[in-house]
Write an enzyme that holds these catalytic residues in place. Structure first.
Site, PDB file in Angstrom:
ATOM      1  N   ASP A   1       0.854  -1.194   0.000  1.00 38.65           N
ATOM      2  CA  ASP A   1       0.000   0.000   0.000  1.00 38.65           C
ATOM      3  C   ASP A   1       0.885   1.237   0.000  1.00 38.65           C
ATOM      4  O   ASP A   1       1.157   1.839   1.026  1.00 38.65           O
ATOM      5  CB  ASP A   1      -0.930  -0.016   1.210  1.00 38.65           C
TER       6      ASP A   1
ATOM      7  N   ASN B   1      -6.420  -1.942   8.411  1.00 38.72           N
ATOM      8  CA  ASN B   1      -6.332  -1.017   9.545  1.00 38.72           C
ATOM      9  C   ASN B   1      -6.665   0.421   9.157  1.00 38.72           C
ATOM     10  O   ASN B   1      -6.368   1.355   9.888  1.00 38.72           O
ATOM     11  CB  ASN B   1      -4.935  -1.073  10.169  1.00 38.72           C
ATOM     12  N   HIS B   2      -7.291   0.625   8.003  1.00 40.69           N
ATOM     13  CA  HIS B   2      -7.625   1.978   7.561  1.00 40.69           C
ATOM     14  C   HIS B   2      -8.897   2.482   8.235  1.00 40.69           C
ATOM     15  O   HIS B   2      -9.798   1.703   8.535  1.00 40.69           O
ATOM     16  CB  HIS B   2      -7.783   2.011   6.039  1.00 40.69           C
TER      17      HIS B   2
ATOM     18  N   HIS C   1      -6.816   7.766   7.787  1.00 36.77           N
ATOM     19  CA  HIS C   1      -5.738   6.791   7.579  1.00 36.77           C
ATOM     20  C   HIS C   1      -6.093   5.883   6.408  1.00 36.77           C
ATOM     21  O   HIS C   1      -6.956   5.018   6.512  1.00 36.77           O
ATOM     22  CB  HIS C   1      -5.547   5.966   8.853  1.00 36.77           C
TER      23      HIS C   1
ATOM     24  N   SER D   1      -4.500   1.576  17.610  1.00 38.96           N
ATOM     25  CA  SER D   1      -5.483   0.631  17.076  1.00 38.96           C
ATOM     26  C   SER D   1      -6.890   1.152  17.331  1.00 38.96           C
ATOM     27  O   SER D   1      -7.086   2.124  18.054  1.00 38.96           O
ATOM     28  CB  SER D   1      -5.304  -0.733  17.746  1.00 38.96           C
TER      29      SER D   1
ATOM     30  N   HIS E   1       5.067   4.083  12.968  1.00 41.21           N
ATOM     31  CA  HIS E   1       3.860   4.588  12.296  1.00 41.21           C
ATOM     32  C   HIS E   1       2.578   4.203  13.027  1.00 41.21           C
ATOM     33  O   HIS E   1       1.488   4.608  12.614  1.00 41.21           O
ATOM     34  CB  HIS E   1       3.803   4.071  10.858  1.00 41.21           C
TER      35      HIS E   1
ATOM     36  N   ALA F   1       0.937   1.248  16.377  1.00 46.08           N
ATOM     37  CA  ALA F   1       1.174   0.372  17.524  1.00 46.08           C
ATOM     38  C   ALA F   1       1.900  -0.912  17.133  1.00 46.08           C
ATOM     39  O   ALA F   1       2.777  -1.385  17.854  1.00 46.08           O
ATOM     40  CB  ALA F   1      -0.151   0.034  18.204  1.00 46.08           C
TER      41      ALA F   1
END
Length: 477
Positions: A93, A201-202, A233, A374, A397, A399
């Site tokens: 990504d 995780n976005h 994010h 998170s 960047h 956790a």
């Protein structure tokens, strides 16, 4: 590999590649070291130290975990003239990154009803989930050449943002070596995902500033305790993923021709100034600009949502971009008097005060480095200290995972997920699809951030606490 690490200073461990004379540095607190089970990630750092032209040290951040080629939370610098570029050392990504927007809204004015409505409006214009295309038809067929040459300014000139926004984006939202002509055909066919957050995780997060550690710098940044912030994010989506996939294969297939032998396919590389190397950088730069534009377009609709719900204009609400930083990228930078190509994979640049590459507005303070936690846990804004040069001006960047996505899905239930996020409003149609993003699948963000603070590499400015999250569903590809 873990037993070979030698502690050399506060929270810093070293492993030497005696064959290449390149050191591997890993930043872990005592607690993180004792709990560290990611031996494969150390092997990946060691493998990176074997590539041609790598400059010592190869660095692992405290959020380090196993990735494709280089671990997530890894930094690798190569000599600009003699070194290589590796698509896998940047990541799938490209320019996955984060943008922080400040407001003049006291958190008590953001009621649950208002918060829910804002998230609903945003989700109408910003689809979440793997493979989702733009909700706005105009964003599905875009001018890649304009994005490559102009970056974020292309969309601001079209009315999607403020002129001053570009002054608070890394490289002003435009990587100079971007070249749309280098983008493979298959990647072009996946360039229909602007203004989307994807999966994994976005997220888009709305919360309040819970702690202020440096009143002067926080005040200068417009970060006031108890006020609302927004985090965005996301990255270049399937477009960047396809570029990484195709160039990793090409670099691997052409290693005999290029004389650049990598120990694993994930670190396939090419000489920076070779045809493969320059074409990758041109394509990567285009994907990085695409990601900056993605976050810019999302910012536009976030602002629209707040204005509609609060029935006030932007000036009254603030809604100012504080900064936008890239996580997965390779950039030409000067370090120790030499030009290097710094690969950051799951790492954030943090230029200290006085660094010439800082945006004008942040010359005296250093630019903000934004570190999201998170889902349901805290995030941080920090700045780099003078010592940050030890990591090529890089910080963690996020956790970092402690549990695979598969294991998290097996271990947690929807009820346990809701318990872990406490009172945070999660905007999702399918909570079950978010089990792999449960907070307990990640390291303790406070411990991770303080690892670099105690090593005197960073200084915390504020701690952020989420109130509501629009989350990407499904594993990002």
């Amino acid at each position: 590999m873990k037993e070979k690490l030698k502690k050399i200073s506060v929270n810093l461990y070293q492993l030497q590649n005696e064959e290449t004379n390149v050191n591997i540095h890993v930043y872990l607190s005592d607690k993180l070291f004792n709990e560290f089970l990611e031996d494969e990630s150390l092997r990946q750092l060691y493998n990176a130290s074997m590539l041609k032209g790598v400059v010592s040290p190869v660095v692992g951040m405290p959020d380090i975990h196993t990735g494709f080629g280089l671990p997530i939370g890894g930094i690798m610098a190569t000599d600009w003239e003699e070194g290589v570029v590796s698509a896998g050392a940047v990541g799938m990504d490209i320019n996955c990154g984060v943008r922080l927007i400040t407001t003049r809204i006291p958190a008590e004015e953001l009621t649950k009803e208002r918060l829910r409505k804002i998230l609903e409006i945003i989700s109408e214009y910003v689809p979440s989930g793997v493979g989702k295309s733009s909700a706005v038809k105009a964003f599905r067929k875009i001018d890649l050449e304009a994005i490559a040459s102009t970056g974020v300014k292309f969309f601001i000139d079209a009315g999607y943002g403020r002129k001053e926004d570009v002054l608070r984006i890394e490289d002003e939202g435009r990587i100079p070596f971007a070249d749309a002509g280098c983008v493979p055909k298959n990647a072009r066919e996946r360039a229909d995902q602007l203004c989307t957050i994807g999966g994994g995780n976005h997220f888009i997060e709305i919360g309040r500033i819970s702690n202020v550690f440096d009143e002067n710098i926080a005040g200068f940044f417009g970060l006031k305790k108890g006020f609302v912030y927004i985090l965005i994010h996301t990255g270049s989506r399937g477009f960047g993923h396809q570029i990484c996939t195709e160039f990793s294969k090409k670099m691997w297939d052409n290693q005999d021709k290029n004389k650049t032998f990598a120990p694993v396919k994930g670190l396939a590389c090419a000489p920076i100034h070779s045809k493969d190397g320059m074409e990758y950088l041109g394509a990567m730069g285009t994907a990085a600009n695409y990601a900056f534009c993605n976050r810019q377009l999302i910012t536009y609709f976030v602002r629209e949502a707040f204005c509609r719900v609060f029935k006030k204009d932007e000036k009254e609400l603030g809604l100012d971009v504080l900064y936008d930083v890239a996580h997965n990228i390779a950039k030409k930078e000067m370090h120790g008097g030499k030009w290097l190509l710094v690969h950051r994979k799951g790492a954030t640049r943090a230029l200290p005060a006085g660094h010439p590459d800082n945006p004008v507005v942040y010359k005296k303070t250093g630019h903000p480095a934004i570190i999201p936690g998170s889902m349901g846990t805290a995030s941080y804004v920090v700045i780099g200290s003078e010592n940050i040069k030890a990591t090529f001006n890089s910080v963690n960047h996020g956790a970092g995972r402690v549990m695979s996505r598969k294991r998290a899905k097996e271990e947690f239930t929807k009820e346990e997920l809701l318990k872990q996020v406490e009172n945070v409003l999660i905007a999702s149609k399918d909570l079950k699809s978010l089990l792999d993003e449960a907070p307990l699948a990640y390291k303790d963000i406070d411990e991770v951030v303080n690892t670099l603070v105690d090593a005197e590499l960073t200084m915390p400015v504020v701690r952020l606490k989420p109130l509501g999250v629009l989350k990407g569903e499904g594993e990002e590809s």
